[in-house]
Design an enzyme around this catalytic site. Structure first.
Site, PDB file in Angstrom:
ATOM      1  CG  ASP A  13      55.178 -16.841  10.607  1.00 15.42           C
ATOM      2  OD1 ASP A  13      55.507 -17.977  10.990  1.00 15.42           O
ATOM      3  OD2 ASP A  13      55.992 -15.992  10.181  1.00 15.42           O
ATOM      4  N   GLY A  39      58.560 -19.415   8.942  1.00 14.25           N
ATOM      5  CA  GLY A  39      59.513 -20.479   9.259  1.00 14.25           C
ATOM      6  C   GLY A  39      60.915 -19.955   9.011  1.00 14.25           C
ATOM      7  CE  LYS A  40      65.784 -18.539  13.096  1.00 15.03           C
ATOM      8  NZ  LYS A  40      65.346 -17.143  13.151  1.00 15.03           N
ATOM      9  CB  ALA A  42      60.182 -20.660   4.466  1.00 15.85           C
ATOM     10  CG  ASN A 182      69.313 -13.512  18.983  1.00 19.58           C
ATOM     11  OD1 ASN A 182      69.784 -14.083  19.973  1.00 19.58           O
ATOM     12  ND2 ASN A 182      68.037 -13.653  18.655  1.00 19.58           N
ATOM     13  CB  THR A 212      72.216 -10.163  14.810  1.00 23.49           C
ATOM     14  OG1 THR A 212      71.473 -11.166  15.529  1.00 23.49           O
ATOM     15  CG2 THR A 212      72.714 -10.769  13.498  1.00 23.49           C
ATOM     16  CG  ASP A 239      56.275  -7.606  12.867  1.00 19.65           C
ATOM     17  OD1 ASP A 239      56.986  -8.195  13.704  1.00 19.65           O
ATOM     18  OD2 ASP A 239      55.380  -8.176  12.210  1.00 19.65           O
ATOM     19  N   GLY A 244      66.114 -11.088  11.844  1.00 14.06           N
ATOM     20  CA  GLY A 244      67.341 -11.876  11.854  1.00 14.06           C
ATOM     21  C   GLY A 244      67.459 -12.765  10.632  1.00 14.06           C
ATOM     22  CG  ASP A 245      64.832 -15.924   9.991  1.00  9.65           C
ATOM     23  OD1 ASP A 245      65.828 -16.476  10.504  1.00  9.65           O
ATOM     24  OD2 ASP A 245      63.670 -16.141  10.374  1.00  9.65           O
ATOM     25  CB  SER A 284      58.679  -7.563   6.593  1.00  9.46           C
ATOM     26  OG  SER A 284      59.642  -8.503   7.028  1.00  9.46           O
TER      27      SER A 284
END
Length: 312
Positions: A13, A39-40, A42, A182, A212, A239, A244-245, A284
């Protein structure tokens, strides 16, 4: 300990923090820039591992510095990378703009992720050892379909995050146990803007759906019952990247441990609420002890509210 395999993407990212996102053709001055493993796929792997799952990753990184960092980052979080391939060329990247309200806009360049078009024998064997297979749509659709079919054949629960949103072929939907869009993805899949109506429509194709809703929490729908709304803790978002991940990774752990769906959603919501209060994607994501602390405080708040209502 619940066992989870993630078939998904790894990206580096490239994150710019700005007061507000630029309009088309506009230049704005950012206040900070960071490179953060993401990456979604990971992200969900890291979230599940930190939440207490035993996690392995299937996917690919590039033969570049980003690839080495992505692999090392997963291993640092105790994610098994034995079947994470190294492909010629660059790793995947996600170019992210985060504004001061915590909102984000993202452009993904697949890189090595685009080389993962099918499973090999080792991948199939690994999926067979899992309780849950987590899937997203940042790999070629062919391998997502194959992975879901393999999991179904081997009796492994399949959980799909339909992002980036795209039409889902019937052969994929037929092998999905739980779909977690979502509210925007649910609308894109169904053409219905009301999350409840969208969830009910999606139940025609899959047995369980979780939509979600960001700060509003989540909505759980299962065939034969009314949808259940599960609120989220009230926090100030810094942030929202990978919230969602984080939710999905924690949810997979909670369900694998046998928690009832509403409790599992509340537990996953606590994890997501922690993540949005911090910058970055994988950086995070909370650890299990943090999630348990917030989840426990939710119960205390509910008890206090009930007592105040009784005494009123």
């Amino acid at each position: 300990m619940t066992s989870i395999v993630v078939l998904g993407s790894t990206n580096m990212d490239l994150v710019a923090y700005v007061p507000r996102a630029p309009a088309l053709g506009e230049t704005v001055t950012g206040r900070a820039f960071r490179t953060i493993p993401g990456g979604k796929g990971a992200n969900q792997a890291v979230a599940a591992a930190r939440a207490g799952g035993e996690v392995a990753m299937i996917g690919a990184v590039g033969a570049d510095d980003f690839g080495a960092r992505l692999r090392a980052g997963l291993e640092h979080c105790s994610v098994d990378t034995d079947l994470l391939r190294t492909a010629e060329g660059p790793s995947g990247t996600a170019h992210i703009v985060v504004d001061d309200e915590g909102g984000n806009a993202i452009v993904v360049v697949p890189g090595a992720n685009g080389t993962v078009t099918s499973l090999d024998h080792g991948d199939e064997a690994l999926i067979g050892t899992a309780d849950t297979l987590l899937l997203q749509l940042e790999l070629p659709l062919s391998v997502v379909v194959e992975g879901a079919a393999t999991a179904r054949r081997l009796g492994v629960r399949t959980v799909l995050t339909p992002a980036p949103a795209q039409p889902l072929p019937p052969e994929l939907l037929a092998t999905i146990d739980l779909l977690v869009p979502n509210e925007h993805e649910a609308a894109a899949l169904t053409g219905l803007t009301d999350p409840r109506e969208a969830a009910l429509a999606l139940l025609r194709d899959v047995p369980e759906v979780v939509v979600t809703l960001g700060a509003a929490g989540s909505l759980y729908a299962v065939r034969g019952a009314d949808p259940v709304a599960v609120p989220a803790p009230r926090v100030r978002a810094v942030d929202t990247t990978a919230a969602g991940d984080t939710f999905v990774g924690a949810l997979a752990v909670a369900l694998g441990e046998g928690r009832p769906a509403p409790e599992a959603l509340a537990w996953a919501g606590a994890a997501a609420a922690l993540s949005v209060q911090r910058e970055g994607a994988s950086t995070s994501m909370p650890y299990r002890t943090e999630i348990e602390a917030v989840f426990g405080s939710l119960g205390e708040t509910e008890d206090r509210d009930e007592k105040e209502t009784d005494s009123a």
